[in-house]
Design a protein around this motif. Structure first.
Motif, mmCIF file in Angstrom:
data_model
loop_
_atom_site.group_PDB
_atom_site.id
_atom_site.type_symbol
_atom_site.label_atom_id
_atom_site.label_comp_id
_atom_site.label_asym_id
_atom_site.label_seq_id
_atom_site.Cartn_x
_atom_site.Cartn_y
_atom_site.Cartn_z
ATOM 1 N N GLY A 124 -2.818 29.408 -6.959
ATOM 2 C CA GLY A 124 -1.606 30.231 -6.936
ATOM 3 C C GLY A 124 -0.419 29.670 -6.206
ATOM 4 O O GLY A 124 0.635 30.308 -6.164
ATOM 5 N N GLN A 135 -0.258 36.464 -10.660
ATOM 6 C CA GLN A 135 0.300 35.690 -9.557
ATOM 7 C C GLN A 135 1.186 34.581 -10.140
ATOM 8 O O GLN A 135 0.850 33.971 -11.150
ATOM 9 C CB GLN A 135 -0.794 35.097 -8.666
ATOM 10 C CG GLN A 135 -1.754 34.146 -9.359
ATOM 11 C CD GLN A 135 -2.761 33.522 -8.401
ATOM 12 O OE1 GLN A 135 -2.635 33.647 -7.182
ATOM 13 N NE2 GLN A 135 -3.772 32.836 -8.928
ATOM 14 N N THR A 190 -2.468 33.573 -13.845
ATOM 15 C CA THR A 190 -1.708 32.646 -13.021
ATOM 16 C C THR A 190 -0.636 31.980 -13.878
ATOM 17 O O THR A 190 -0.956 31.232 -14.808
ATOM 18 C CB THR A 190 -2.614 31.573 -12.400
ATOM 19 O OG1 THR A 190 -3.640 32.213 -11.632
ATOM 20 C CG2 THR A 190 -1.810 30.641 -11.496
#
Length: 447
Positions: A228, A390, A316
């Motif tokens: 992340g 994220q 992500t």
């Protein structure tokens, strides 16, 4: 990440409408004059200005010329000289222009803005922005994102659009083959294999191995790895993290297995030609290619999706890039240049954003019907609204960012594809390179 709030806001708008009616290299330069924030000495808003479009193609050039004609009609004392440059080679032309002094007045710029700021090649727009009362009209998160690209927190680029990375695939191919739409990377890779028939010149993926190959590589690598952060809190690059090495190897495994061998030299026009022309099932780009796809294939045959979630539902994604207009410090017609920038930030913003298929910076334009009817944009806003998403903030503030990607990483990436450099060596080399760039940035006052 800042852009998440804006995109989440768009998601809320989309949901509400649904209920009612049913989405750059650093130069050693330093030869440019120091930027000035005040607009008092910008001269009169008249004369001829040069505008360099750094993402030119026939369709976008036609739209720019249309918008320029409208601008000139409203501002008869100003003429705009349009110059279109291909995205794959514009950066060197800009650097050459800075060296010779033959610069434009206005420049379309994206993630390479850090280099121009470091060279003092562009002027702060804060005063002009405020005088035009734009802070309350332009998406605040986009503006905040741009302030993050400069150590002094000033605004050097007026945002026009935000564009997210997208995985594009042909829905009609899946239907013909009796396959379901992919919901994970395992599904995606399996579909790409199943749909590859090299003897019929049909491949599962149009791989970008040539110019511009690093953004899709980074997005796909981090999207699959789930890492992340690009830098840890201690300034350590994560590019060569164990999970990224594994994901990178999986990404490059697409080349030569479900892609054509010639894809090693593919740039943007070539992957679009393969996808839109019927020789590739999928490709990775961003929202900017959406209009090309629907023009060639029709909206019902094309799907644009965000990174697939992992087994825990975590998505992500790399943070959206902001495309916008900057005024060059050496311009002798800054007042006229600003009038054009202001026009594109307001009157022309929705029209331009729709043409490129990206999220408009003008807050009012984000509520336009075309935004809500775009399947890829809906995918973007739904991803942003997902609490398990994220965003990896790419260090576009680094003056070296663009040149590392374009002039350093691209040749080595081809070496990886040709198996003359190992994936581990490639990632380790550039993790170290980015750490050095970050240290230099902080040593010169960057935060």
């Amino acid at each position: 990440m800042g852009l998440r709030g804006r995109l989440a806001g768009l998601a809320a708008v989309a949901a509400a409408l649904a209920m009612i009616g049913g989405c750059a290299g650093p130069g050693s330069g330093g030869s440019q004059p120091a930027p000035k924030a005040a607009t008092a000495d910008w001269g009169k808003a008249e004369g001829t200005i040069d505008f360099w479009d750094t993402n030119a193609n026939p369709r976008l050039t036609a739209k720019w010329q249309e918008l320029i004609a409208s601008f000139e009609k409203e501002n008869p004392k100003i003429k705009v000289n349009y110059v279109g440059l291909p995205n794959s080679s514009y950066l060197q032309k800009v650097q050459n222009a800075l060296a010779t002094g033959e610069i434009p007045d206005v420049l379309l710029i994206g993630n390479d803005i850090g280099s121009l700021i470091a060279q003092k090649a562009v002027v702060p727009l804060d005063d002009a922005f405020g005088e035009a009362k734009l802070p309350d009209r332009i998406d605040k998160d986009m503006v905040e994102n741009e302030r993050g690209n400069s150590a002094d927190r000033k605004l050097y680029k007026a945002p026009l659009t935000a564009l997210s990375d997208v995985i594009w695939y042909r829905k009609d191919w899946l239907t013909q083959a009796g396959l379901k739409e992919p919901k994970s990377y395992d599904d995606f890779f399996a579909d790409a294999r199943a749909l590859t028939n090299a003897s019929a010149n049909r491949f599962g993926f149009a791989f970008r191995g040539g110019p511009g190959s690093m953004p899709p590589m980074i997005a796909m690598t981090y999207g699959m790895s789930g890492v992340g952060q690009f830098f840890t809190d201690k300034g350590q690059a994560t590019l060569d993290a164990k999970d990224n090495v594994k994901a990178f190897k999986r990404y490059i495994s697409l080349y030569g297995t479900v892609s054509a061998p010639a894809d090693i030299s593919n740039d943007y026009p070539k992957i679009v030609a393969a996808f839109d022309g019927g020789s590739a099932w999928a490709m990775h780009h961003n929202l900017g290619s959406y209009q090309d796809h629907i023009t060639a294939l029709g909206a019902d045959k094309v799907v644009g999706v965000q990174p697939f979630p992992d087994k825990d539902g975590v998505v992500t994604a790399t943070s959206p890039a902001i495309s916008g207009l900057s005024i060059m410090a050496g311009s002798e017609k800054k007042a006229a240049a600003w009038k054009f920038v202001e026009y594109m930030s307001t009157t022309g913003n929705s029209d331009w954003a729709e043409t490129v298929g990206q999220v408009p910076a003008l807050a009012k334009a984000q509520k336009d019907q075309w935004v809500q009817q775009s399947q890829p944009l809906k995918a973007v806003v739904q991803t942003a609204a997902n609490p398990k998403t994220q965003y990896v903030r790419l260090p576009t503030y680094l003056p070296d960012w663009g040149s590392i990607l374009k002039t350093e990483m691209e040749p080595d990436f081809q070496a990886v594809l040709q198996k003359t450099m190992t994936p581990e060596d490639f990632l380790s080399k550039y993790a170290t390179r980015f750490e050095k760039a970050l240290a230099e940035y902080k040593a010169h006052g960057g935060k």
